[in-house]
Design an enzyme around this catalytic site. Structure first.
Site, PDB file in Angstrom:
ATOM      1  N   MET A 136      -3.869   4.194   0.713  1.00 58.04           N
ATOM      2  CA  MET A 136      -4.334   4.672   2.022  1.00 58.04           C
ATOM      3  C   MET A 136      -5.523   5.603   1.884  1.00 58.04           C
ATOM      4  SD  MET A 136      -2.879   3.273   4.609  1.00 58.04           S
ATOM      5  CE  MET A 136      -3.478   4.395   5.876  1.00 58.04           C
ATOM      6  N   ILE A 151       0.837  -1.201   0.000  1.00 57.52           N
ATOM      7  CA  ILE A 151       0.000   0.000   0.000  1.00 57.52           C
ATOM      8  C   ILE A 151       0.874   1.253   0.000  1.00 57.52           C
ATOM      9  CG2 ILE A 151      -0.225   0.175   2.535  1.00 57.52           C
ATOM     10  CD1 ILE A 151      -3.260   0.720   2.043  1.00 57.52           C
ATOM     11  N   CYS A 152       0.372   2.298  -0.682  1.00 57.19           N
ATOM     12  CA  CYS A 152       0.996   3.626  -0.629  1.00 57.19           C
ATOM     13  C   CYS A 152      -0.146   4.630  -0.474  1.00 57.19           C
ATOM     14  CB  CYS A 152       1.868   3.885  -1.864  1.00 57.19           C
ATOM     15  SG  CYS A 152       0.961   3.992  -3.416  1.00 57.19           S
ATOM     16  N   ARG A 153       0.001   5.828  -0.971  1.00 59.23           N
ATOM     17  CA  ARG A 153      -1.073   6.815  -0.798  1.00 59.23           C
ATOM     18  C   ARG A 153      -2.259   6.520  -1.710  1.00 59.23           C
ATOM     19  NH1 ARG A 153      -2.253  12.409  -2.623  1.00 59.23           N
ATOM     20  NH2 ARG A 153      -3.433  13.349  -0.923  1.00 59.23           N
TER      21      ARG A 153
END
Length: 109
Positions: free
Chosen positions: A88, A60-62
């Protein structure tokens, strides 16, 4: 590329957060392993030690771009990995808890 949605994830699923330090400190999923994408290759051993031997690594990232790159790298290494669609932003949007680096309520930066 293997992709999962936030709704596909259960509380016990392994989550790797590849955002940078300031993003992580503002808010992240509790229990996630944090290895920034900019340091990922150098710190790869931390993932192999922490990741479940028979489970998937959910990256996961932004919003999903950086995590897609790391997911592709992990797949090339033979690791069962999936990109978390929407990152996120989707996590927080789904009402999943976000905590800061002190364990208090956080936000997605």
């Amino acid at each position: 590329m293997p992709t999962v949605t936030v709704g596909d994830l259960s509380d016990g699923d392994f989550l790797l957060d590849v955002r940078e330090d300031e993003e992580w400190q503002a808010g992240h999923a509790e229990g996630a392993l944090h290895i920034p994408m900019s340091e990922f290759v150098a710190r790869y051993g931390e993932l192999t030690e922490a990741a479940p031997q028979d489970g998937r690594v959910n990256v996961i990232c932004r919003s999903g771009g950086r995590s897609a790159q790391v997911t592709m790298y992990l797949a090339q290494q033979g690791i069962d990995a999936a990109n978390v669609a929407g990152g996120m932003e989707a996590w927080a949007g789904a009402g999943r808890p976000v905590v800061d680096d002190k364990g208090q309520p956080g936000f997605v930066a």
